[in-house]
Design a protein around this motif. Structure first.
Motif, short mmCIF file in Angstrom:
data_model
loop_
_atom_site.label_atom_id
_atom_site.label_comp_id
_atom_site.label_asym_id
_atom_site.label_seq_id
_atom_site.Cartn_x
_atom_site.Cartn_y
_atom_site.Cartn_z
N CYS A 56 0.87 -1.18 0.00
CA CYS A 56 0.00 0.00 0.00
C CYS A 56 0.90 1.22 0.00
O CYS A 56 1.91 1.26 0.73
N CYS B 196 -6.57 7.17 -5.31
CA CYS B 196 -6.56 6.76 -3.91
C CYS B 196 -6.45 8.00 -3.04
O CYS B 196 -5.37 8.59 -2.90
N CYS C 36 0.35 -1.31 -6.01
CA CYS C 36 -0.16 -1.71 -4.70
C CYS C 36 -1.20 -2.80 -4.85
O CYS C 36 -1.71 -3.07 -5.94
N THR D 243 -3.85 7.95 -0.14
CA THR D 243 -2.45 8.23 -0.49
C THR D 243 -2.21 9.73 -0.56
O THR D 243 -1.20 10.24 -0.05
N ALA E 231 -4.23 -2.78 -4.02
CA ALA E 231 -5.55 -2.30 -4.42
C ALA E 231 -5.74 -2.35 -5.94
O ALA E 231 -6.87 -2.38 -6.43
#
Length: 641
Positions: free
Chosen positions: A362, A597, A391, A600, A393
């Motif tokens: 992540c 994201c 990552c 982030t 995701a």
């Protein structure tokens, strides 16, 4: 109340409450494995107040029935804090944090095979006079290596109890548990301990103090430890291959390649089982509920949305199984050392490897891990390229599109074509990050990469217990996202995709008349040049919350796009029928770059103290994503995609 009565009351309350201990030690000493052994599933993970440093707490019950609260402190080499993690550790030891009461006893965990490196921290604790016990972890490995430790001599010289432990064995903490029962029966053992004379006489000057501490470590080791001359002979032979400029790089490439092959090869059966379970639930809802908004919400919103993401849990766990096993074996620090030379060519500090490696799990912890980088410019460049690391995701999006558009056939009779494509996407993110770093180096006037200095731990077999707990924590995190933000966004998107209802006798699917459909049509001219249509535009908007939300959004959009009772149960085949290969490839490339994201961006804002760098980050990544997707789409069309 008299002072004597007050003291008696304080002692009574200390006996009545749970005993508090804190595990303290160097990185790679097996402290976390011992923590997992002591606490089992009775542990929780959170953050310390005001900082992003992770806090792990657990509960154990000794053989005598005493409850003990266990705190796993962030690893540190010294109490002279240079990073935020080390500062939190020091504050807790000295009782300076209101959210973490000072522990009753410090459990100093050391690697019995590397006492010379570990004892410096132990001596710093003893110089403070705090109640403490020394635990020689990995004592079985030390015995196999021929290292003889005289625990009585070591205890006498340090002025503290010395226990043996094996953090990866079921009964490896037996001595520590028995000692905790003894402490519970004799609270005076938790009183401040007298400082050994040699430590009480340490010079005040920092440089001289460090030198005197090292001399004291050598003196104690000479008295208490006997080791063969070639303790690390086997590790050295392995390192001759692992750290070789050619063979080491080939081994790293093969390891990563096999990891991505396994993500597709091993996960198929559990993915099919989860997909079948979700479809069975959806069919049950439709069979036992009358048509209406509630049935549509459960079947088309919740199950088609959150369920379409849940199916990728096996692939994420397989990816983390490899990462955790490589970390536990001692290989990852060597991979960092091996890549230091290559990263230096693009102006990155060798310290950048660990944050970038963390970003494969992540980007948020990867951005936080940049605090260990000394120079601001090196740290900023690492922050700005961390989101380019692929990552976990992204994996649901990659797996969905690769499974739908890339044939599941072998290449050369050995390799899986889908795994090859996934490997290429990961490599694409890495190469792009290196290119951005090289551009940043070219823009600097005086680039000076910082050399990498780190301890290489001994090789060891990964602990099955540690792997199990690591996968358990990762599964919980993923399920919380599915049951939290992804479920919430799926329900919101269902509402936006269902209302307002189409007028009577209207042709086409209801979603085309909804708020979401109108937003998608509004955005379609912007994304049409890169091959995206309005359904993808609808999915990209909620996908800003988290990348994997796009999969649940597509599941909801296509479930509601179906006419009559023909609701899409399997998203992949529907996309393969509705999309062109060029569109799928363009979307894959989009996800290599796009900063979809919010977490982030928020982490970057915290680490850079403002919105300037997060906006720059989002701007250049969206620009890269658009240009790369445009080129991919046009090239794919030219070749008949």
């Amino acid at each position: 109340m008299t002072s004597a009565a007050t003291a008696a009351h304080t002692d009574l309350s200390k006996e009545a409450r749970d005993l508090r201990i804190a595990l303290l030690g160097n990185p790679n000493c097996g402290k976390t494995a011992l923590f997992n052994l002591l606490t089992g599933a009775r542990q929780k993970v959170a953050n310390y107040a005001g900082v992003t440093v992770e806090r792990k707490e657990g509960l154990l019950r000794t053989p005598g029935g005493r409850r003990v609260q266990v705190l796993d402190l962030p690893g540190t080499y010294s109490l002279d804090a240079h990073s935020l993690d080390e500062a939190v550790t020091c504050d807790i030891i000295l009782g300076r944090r209101a959210d973490a009461p000072r522990p009753d006893v410090l459990v100093c965990v050391t690697d019995a095979t590397h006492l010379r490196l570990n004892l410096h921290l132990v001596l710093e604790v003893r110089a403070l006079g705090l109640p403490a016990v020394l635990v020689l972890n990995m004592s079985d490995v030390a015995q196999r290596q021929g290292i003889a430790i005289d625990r009585e001599v070591l205890a006498r010289e340090l002025g503290m109890p010395v226990l043996a432990a094996v953090g990866v064995r079921q009964d490896g903490a037996r001595e520590l548990l028995q000692w905790l029962d003894t402490v519970a029966a004799a609270p005076q053992a938790m009183a401040p301990q007298p400082v050994p004379p040699a430590l009480a006489a340490l010079p005040a000057d920092p440089a001289q103090r460090v030198l005197a501490m090292h001399q004291e470590v050598r003196r104690i080791l000479a008295l208490a430890v006997r080791a063969p001359a070639q303790t690390l002979q086997l590790d050295d032979r392995i390192d001759a291959v692992v750290l070789h400029p050619l063979w080491g790089m080939l081994l790293l490439a093969v390891t990563l390649f096999l990891m991505f092959q396994a993500v597709f090869s091993w996960a198929q059966w559990p993915m099919d089982a989860i997909e079948g379970g979700v479809a069975w639930l959806a069919d049950g809802v439709r069979a036992h509920m009358a048509p209406g908004p509630l049935r549509s919400l459960l079947a088309d919103g919740v199950l088609s949305g959150a369920g379409s993401v849940l199916v990728f849990l096996p692939q994420i766990l397989i990816l983390f199984l490899f990462i955790l096993a490589l970390e536990d074996s001692g290989y990852l620090p060597r991979a960092a050392f091996l890549l230091d030379r290559l990263m230096g060519k693009v102006g990155l500090s060798g310290r950048s490897f660990i944050p970038l490696l963390s970003s494969f799990a992540c980007a948020v912890p990867g951005v936080m891990a940049t605090r260990s980088i000394t120079h601001w410019r090196d740290r900023l460049v690492t922050i700005m390229i961390a989101p380019l690391m692929t990552c976990s995701a992204r994996l649901p999006v990659y797996a969905l599109l690769i499974g739908a558009f890339i044939p599941a056939r072998s290449v050369g009779g050995v390799f899986n074509l889908q795994g090859l494509v996934l490997f290429a996407l990961y490599v694409g993110g890495i190469v792009s990050a290196m290119a951005v770093a090289a551009l940043a180096q070219w823009a600097r006037r005086n680039p000076r990469p910082t050399p990498l200095l780190m301890e290489l731990p001994a090789y060891r077999w990964p602990s099955l217990r540690s792997l199990a707990f690591g996968l358990y924590e990762r599964a919980l995190i993923f399920l919380r996202r599915v049951g939290g933000i992804i479920l919430a966004v799926s329900i919101l998107l269902w509402f936006l995709s269902s209302y307002p209802a189409p007028p009577a006798g209207a042709a086409g699917a209801a979603i085309e008349y909804s708020i979401a459909g109108r937003i998608g049509r509004l955005l379609e001219p912007l994304v049409a040049p890169i091959g995206f249509h309005w359904q993808i535009a609808v999915a990209l908007v909620p996908g800003m919350a988290a990348r994997e939300v796009a999969v649940s959004a597509l599941g909801t959009v296509y479930a509601l796009s179906a006419t009559g009772d023909d609701v899409a149960e399997q998203l992949g085949p529907v996309l393969a029928q509705d999309w062109s290969l060029a569109t799928a490839l363009a979307l894959l490339v989009w996800y290599v770059f796009a900063p979809q994201c919010i977490s982030t961006l928020a982490a970057v804002r915290r680490e850079t103290n403002g919105w300037r760098y997060p906006l720059i980050l989002a701007g250049y990544l969206f620009a890269l994503a658009y240009v790369a997707s445009f080129i991919t789409y046009r090239v794919a069309l030219a070749f008949g995609g």
